[in-house]
Design a protein around this motif. Structure first.
Motif, PDB file in Angstrom:
ATOM      1  N   ARG A 427       2.937  33.033 -12.794  1.00 14.01           N
ATOM      2  CA  ARG A 427       1.886  32.786 -13.797  1.00 14.01           C
ATOM      3  C   ARG A 427       0.539  32.598 -13.126  1.00 14.01           C
ATOM      4  N   SER A 428       0.507  31.868 -12.013  1.00 11.34           N
ATOM      5  CA  SER A 428      -0.750  31.708 -11.283  1.00 11.34           C
ATOM      6  C   SER A 428      -1.262  33.060 -10.803  1.00 11.34           C
ATOM      7  N   LEU A 429      -0.357  33.868 -10.274  1.00  7.18           N
ATOM      8  CA  LEU A 429      -0.744  35.207  -9.828  1.00  7.18           C
ATOM      9  C   LEU A 429      -1.258  36.034 -10.997  1.00  7.18           C
ATOM     10  N   GLY A 430      -0.589  35.918 -12.137  1.00  5.44           N
ATOM     11  CA  GLY A 430      -1.029  36.668 -13.319  1.00  5.44           C
ATOM     12  C   GLY A 430      -2.427  36.274 -13.763  1.00  5.44           C
ATOM     13  N   ILE A 470       7.736  37.358  -5.647  1.00  3.50           N
ATOM     14  CA  ILE A 470       6.384  36.924  -6.025  1.00  3.50           C
ATOM     15  C   ILE A 470       5.498  36.688  -4.803  1.00  3.50           C
ATOM     16  N   LEU A 471       6.025  36.019  -3.809  1.00  4.75           N
ATOM     17  CA  LEU A 471       5.186  35.707  -2.645  1.00  4.75           C
ATOM     18  C   LEU A 471       4.653  36.957  -1.944  1.00  4.75           C
ATOM     19  N   PRO A 472       5.419  38.036  -1.842  1.00  3.70           N
ATOM     20  CA  PRO A 472       4.806  39.248  -1.266  1.00  3.70           C
ATOM     21  C   PRO A 472       3.591  39.724  -2.068  1.00  3.70           C
ATOM     22  N   MET A 475       0.647  37.389  -1.187  1.00  5.98           N
ATOM     23  CA  MET A 475       0.076  37.713   0.113  1.00  5.98           C
ATOM     24  C   MET A 475      -0.690  39.038   0.063  1.00  5.98           C
ATOM     25  N   ALA A 476      -0.223  39.943  -0.767  1.00  5.11           N
ATOM     26  CA  ALA A 476      -0.903  41.243  -0.855  1.00  5.11           C
ATOM     27  C   ALA A 476      -2.247  41.140  -1.560  1.00  5.11           C
ATOM     28  N   ILE A 477      -2.361  40.210  -2.494  1.00  3.16           N
ATOM     29  CA  ILE A 477      -3.604  40.124  -3.255  1.00  3.16           C
ATOM     30  C   ILE A 477      -4.684  39.344  -2.511  1.00  3.16           C
ATOM     31  N   ILE A 478      -4.293  38.534  -1.542  1.00  7.26           N
ATOM     32  CA  ILE A 478      -5.268  37.695  -0.834  1.00  7.26           C
ATOM     33  C   ILE A 478      -6.383  38.529  -0.197  1.00  7.26           C
ATOM     34  N   PRO A 479      -6.064  39.606   0.536  1.00  4.18           N
ATOM     35  CA  PRO A 479      -7.168  40.373   1.130  1.00  4.18           C
ATOM     36  C   PRO A 479      -8.047  41.086   0.094  1.00  4.18           C
ATOM     37  N   LEU A 493      -6.124  28.248   2.786  1.00  5.29           N
ATOM     38  CA  LEU A 493      -5.251  27.096   2.596  1.00  5.29           C
ATOM     39  C   LEU A 493      -3.921  27.507   1.950  1.00  5.29           C
ATOM     40  N   VAL A 494      -3.958  28.555   1.137  1.00  5.41           N
ATOM     41  CA  VAL A 494      -2.700  29.091   0.610  1.00  5.41           C
ATOM     42  C   VAL A 494      -1.856  29.630   1.759  1.00  5.41           C
ATOM     43  N   ILE A 495      -2.488  30.367   2.668  1.00 10.68           N
ATOM     44  CA  ILE A 495      -1.766  30.876   3.837  1.00 10.68           C
ATOM     45  C   ILE A 495      -1.174  29.720   4.640  1.00 10.68           C
ATOM     46  N   SER A 496      -1.959  28.636   4.791  1.00 12.55           N
ATOM     47  CA  SER A 496      -1.461  27.468   5.523  1.00 12.55           C
ATOM     48  C   SER A 496      -0.166  26.956   4.919  1.00 12.55           C
TER      49      SER A 496
END
Length: 963
Positions: A427-430, A470-472, A475-479, A493-496
């Motif tokens: 949901r957060s990703l959405g 979900i986690l992949p 990580m893909a959307i971060i860049p 901080l999410v990466i941390s």
């Protein structure tokens, strides 16, 4: 007629009060306040307060002071007057209460508190006309005339509060339990009857109604009101009815919350709970209307009621879903409200309900609550959003909101527990994907992306590190996130948080490293700090997986180390240390040398340069390099043992020490250089261990030289650590030289008007070093000229210092001395269980030296220990203090001499700290036994001093103007 002395006292009090209330000079006000508080402690204050309180022609201020004085003295000073006069005191206070039945209420309150304190302290038979039926007597006295109702309600309100909450009233547990039965338990039904009469009385004013609710709330909190009896009175229904009355709303909220709390034994109160729920459900429209109107006060009050019900009845919510689901919905409505102060009221309920839902698993009733948690998840993420107008906020407002976001993160974890981390993270990703999809031409607001990013970080602890769904995507959307420092910061901080996931997905390491590296290229300090944190956790969690990247990491480290903040540089170095430590031992040496040699070379350049050519900025960089070396060796040293290192590391140890030694010679007078150098030396000693033995003599010599020149405590600290680690070998004269310097510093401080308390770090490190020498090299302490001075310093510090950690260290050192095996072996008393046998001649030498010092300083030691017990020591220090005194008596002085020192020590303590009667009790206790009487004697004076300290603390915190 007042005596001359009493008239003088009254005049002095009036003058002080005049200054307190009217003098514009704050210093004069404070002096007057202190004088008045001290006057309240005197026996003369009883009569003066009585005269002032009954003088209706005086202004309200003196009469209020008199009432306050009676309240204070009824708490602390009953022992100042003969016990047979207590009925007279009670009669005086009741007469005063009758005189003030028309107000002011603040005086009524103080008199009622004084009466309550007196009532609790009465012993059997001391006041036959009042003592065993206080409440009934007060009802008979004040319950007949309508004009007295307010006075009676005020007394009945404060009585349970004072009895239950005022722990300063000096009564023992047995007496307290007996008195609470007669003061609260027995008359509870009478109180309900009186309140029921008043709540139905004709012409009842809202002020009296409010007082009835306040009184009922007080008795409910006392736990003495039987809920089933209350249900049979009109008070029960009136409490709920008044939740719709604006004037009585606050009092009704308190009472209803207390009623609910009294039904927490849910199995025994099912009938009451059914009635309560039936009264709560019709309040939901009231809540929705208040939410629509933005009526914060009403929403807050109703939220408290629903949340109280939710917290008390949470175990019933799943088995009885139909009845309690609406309660959960009402609480969610509060959780979704805009006022975050109201939102947080709901958090504990969600935690309770989450635990219940986990216990019930997949039952249908439990599954029904998932819809609420789905809404709760979205509501909390919306609350996380930084407002658009945040620029106008003060620094404190920003800090408060940031702190509260972490608090909200706990509720997000509850959502993960119920819905599953994948669902919540999806949901957060959405939300992020929706914002990015709907944004046109870069119009997305960073706040709309940052809030769900923060939620991902908050929920990280509940995520599955092996998740492949979900986690992949996260990580893909971060860049791909918009370029904004707040988003980069949040993403790092999410990466941390998800570095453990990266460990199981090493193919993502290049992307993660690239993103972290880009974070170091920004000028935003928060972003670079987040990048350093992410890199540190990546190194810690992905140590093995990062090993193939060491060549790239070396290039990265070389490029970045000059530009980052020192703290960030430390985090980067620590991360690299984790990676090196994960390598097989035979492979770790080369990369360790590769990463550390440039740092050592940088330090060598500073060491070899002429001091005049080294700028302060160069010294700061050198200190930073030492800190980075320290950080890098920390994880390496925890995994790689010195015995596995190749022989070349012995040479490295010497080379590294030579560099640090030279820096200290040239720049040891610069404090921050000294601090970093000593920390690195300590790390190096731990890392090289026995390989460092060849450098120990030179190191100790340097520490002594440097301390003599600078007086910096770090040099003592390293000396103590070195002796503690390598103390079975000769340690030279470093300790003696340091002791001489410490004594010189203390003497110089005295000459300049300062004292020991102005050098806490020096004293702390010195005492720890003394203890290390006493344990590892007792001959170097006891047979040296430094011993008498070191012990005197310890005793003096006990008398003057107040830092708990230092005081504890001093007591530990003294305990080592007075309990040394040499004393017990020499005395042959068998007091200790220790069987470490010394050479008899050596034991005799040690014992004679110790006894000589203790006979000389024993009286001062006992005095300091007693003074500390009643002033600065923590309660946890009592056992150690007891042991020291017992050891002193058994091993050194004998019990009779200790008693004499004890008496002298008590005599030196001010009677305001320990009353003379308590000192006499202490000595009586001591006279009844040998060493086993020390513990109860110390406990007695500690208890007496605690009462005095509490009173003084309240005096310091209070101002008579504020009461």
């Amino acid at each position: 007629m007042a005596t001359n002395d009493q008239s003088s006292a009254i005049d002095a009090v009036l003058a002080a009060l005049d200054t307190l209330y009217k003098n514009p000079d704050n210093s004069a006000k404070q002096q007057a306040n202190t004088w008045l508080q001290n006057f309240q402690k005197t026996p003369e204050a009883w009569q003066t307060a009585n005269a002032l309180l009954l003088s209706q022609d005086l202004p309200v201020e003196p009469r209020l002071f008199a009432a306050q004085t009676f309240r204070v003295k009824s708490t602390y000073d009953i022992d100042q007057i003969p016990r047979e006069t207590l009925p007279s005191l009670r009669a005086t206070l009741i007469t005063a209460l009758q005189a003030y039945k028309s107000g002011p209420k603040v005086i009524q309150t103080q008199i009622s508190l004084a009466l309550s304190g007196l009532a609790l302290q009465l012993r059997d038979g001391e006041d036959p006309g009042w003592g065993d039926h206080v409440v009934r007597s007060m009802i008979d006295t004040f319950g007949k005339d309508p004009s007295d109702v307010g006075t009676l309600l005020e007394f009945l309100t404060v009585l349970p509060e004072e009895v239950n909450m005022n722990q300063r009233i000096p009564v023992d547990r047995e007496h307290y339990n007996t008195r609470t039965v007669s003061l609260l338990q027995t008359p509870a039904r009478d109180v309900l009857e009186v309140l029921s009469v008043y709540i139905q009385a004709q012409g009842l004013t809202e002020a009296i109604q409010a007082s009835v609710f306040a009184c009922l709330a007080s008795w409910l909190k006392s736990g003495e009101i039987d809920i089933h009896t209350l249900m049979q009175t009109p008070l029960f229904t009136m409490s709920f009815d008044c939740l719709t009355n604006e004037q009585l709303f606050d009092g009704a909220v308190d009472v209803v919350c207390d009623i609910i709390n009294e039904t927490q034994e849910v199995q025994d109160n099912q009938e009451a709970i059914q009635l309560i729920i039936a009264r709560l459900l019709p309040l939901r429209p009231e809540l929705q209307q208040a939410i629509s109107d933005g009526d914060d006060d009403k929403v807050r009050g109703l939220c408290r009621v629903f949340v109280q019900a939710g917290e008390v009845y949470h175990s019933l919510m799943i088995p009885h879903k139909d009845a309690f689901f609406p309660i959960a919905e009402a609480i969610f409505a509060c959780a979704a409200y805009s006022d975050l102060d109201i939102v947080q009221i709901t958090f504990r309920f969600w935690y309770f309900l989450t635990g219940d839902l986990q216990r019930y698993g997949d039952e249908e009733n439990a599954y029904a609550y998932a819809s609420i948690y789905q809404q709760l998840l979205e509501a909390i993420i919306k609350h996380l959003r930084f407002p658009d107008e945040m620029e106008s906020w003060s620094g404190q407002e920003r800090d408060d909101f940031k702190s509260f976001r972490h608090y909200m993160g706990d509720t997000l974890k509850d959502c993960c527990q119920v819905l599953g981390s994948q669902t919540c993270l999806a949901r957060s990703l959405g939300m992020i994907q929706d914002v990015l999809t709907n944004a046109q031409g870069g119009s997305a607001k960073w706040q709309d992306v940052e809030a769900p990013l923060f939620s991902m970080r908050a929920m990280g602890a509940k995520a599955d590190p092996r998740d492949n769904e979900i986690l992949p995507q996260i990580m893909a959307i971060i860049p791909e996130l918009p370029s904004h420092p707040r988003l980069t910061y949040a993403a790092l901080l999410v990466i941390s948080r998800y570095t453990e996931w990266v460990k199981y997905h090493p193919d993502r390491i290049p992307m993660v490293l690239s993103y972290i590296s880009a974070g170091f290229q920004t000028a935003d300090l928060d972003v670079t700090a987040a990048a350093a944190q992410a890199f540190k956790y990546l190194g810690e969690d992905c140590d093995v997986e990062l090993a193939p990247f060491l060549p790239q990491l070396f290039e990265f480290y070389q490029a970045i180390v000059e530009r980052v903040d020192p703290q960030d540089g430390r985090s980067i170095a620590e991360a690299i240390g984790y990676v090196i430590a994960a390598l097989p031992v035979e492979q770790a040496t080369e990369p360790l040398m590769q990463f550390t040699q440039p740092l050592l070379q940088s330090l060598s350049a500073v060491a070899n340069a002429e001091p005049s050519s080294v700028a302060r900025a160069d010294l700061q960089k050198a200190a930073d390099r030492m800190e980075q070396l320290d950080a890098m060796l920390k994880p390496v040293g925890s995994k790689i043992k010195p015995s596995t290192l190749p022989p070349t590391c012995s040479a490295t140890c010497q080379q590294a020490f030579d560099i640090i030694d030279t820096i200290l010679v040239k720049h040891g007078s610069t404090f921050f250089v000294t601090e970093r150098a000593c920390e690195l030396l300590r790390r190096g000693l731990a890392f090289f261990d026995f390989l460092a033995i060849p450098v120990v003599p030179a190191l100790l010599e340097r520490m002594a030289n440097s301390f003599e020149l600078t007086g910096f405590p770090s040099f003592i600290w390293i000396t103590g650590k070195t002796i503690d680690t390598f103390g079975q070998r000769p340690m030279g004269t470093a300790f003696e030289r340091i002791s001489v310097k410490v004594n010189e510093m203390i003497s110089s401080a005295g000459e300049s008007g300062k004292s020991i308390i102005d050098m806490p770090d020096v004293i702390d490190d010195y005492i720890h070093t003394c203890a290390a020498v006493a344990e590892a090299l007792p001959g170097q302490l006891f047979l040296s000229g430094a011993f008498p001075a070191s012990f005197k310093i310890a005793v003096t510090c006990l008398q003057q210092m107040y830092q708990i950690s230092i005081l504890n260290a001093i007591v530990d050192y003294i305990r080592i001395v007075v309990g040394h095996d040499a004393l017990e072996q020499n005395a042959g008393n068998g007091f200790s269980q220790s069987h470490n046998q010394l050479d008899p001649q050596v034991a005799s030498q040690y014992a004679n030296a110790i006894r000589s010092v203790l006979h000389e300083q024993g009286a001062a030691l006992v005095s300091a220990l007693l003074q500390g017990t009643v002033t600065t020591f923590e309660p946890e220090a009592l056992p150690d203090t007891t042991i020291v005194l017992r050891l002193l008596a058994v091993n050194v002085t004998g019990f009779q001499a200790l008693q004499s020192w004890f008496a002298a020590g008590l005599a030196g303590i001010n009677d305001s700290v320990i009353p003379q009667t308590e000192k006499q009790k202490c000595m009586t206790t001591l006279s009844q036994g040998e060493s086993n009487s020390i513990k109860p004697a110390l406990q007695g004076i500690y208890a007496a001093s605690r009462k005095s300290r509490e009173r003084d603390r309240l005096d310091r915190q209070s101002n008579l103007l504020d009461q």
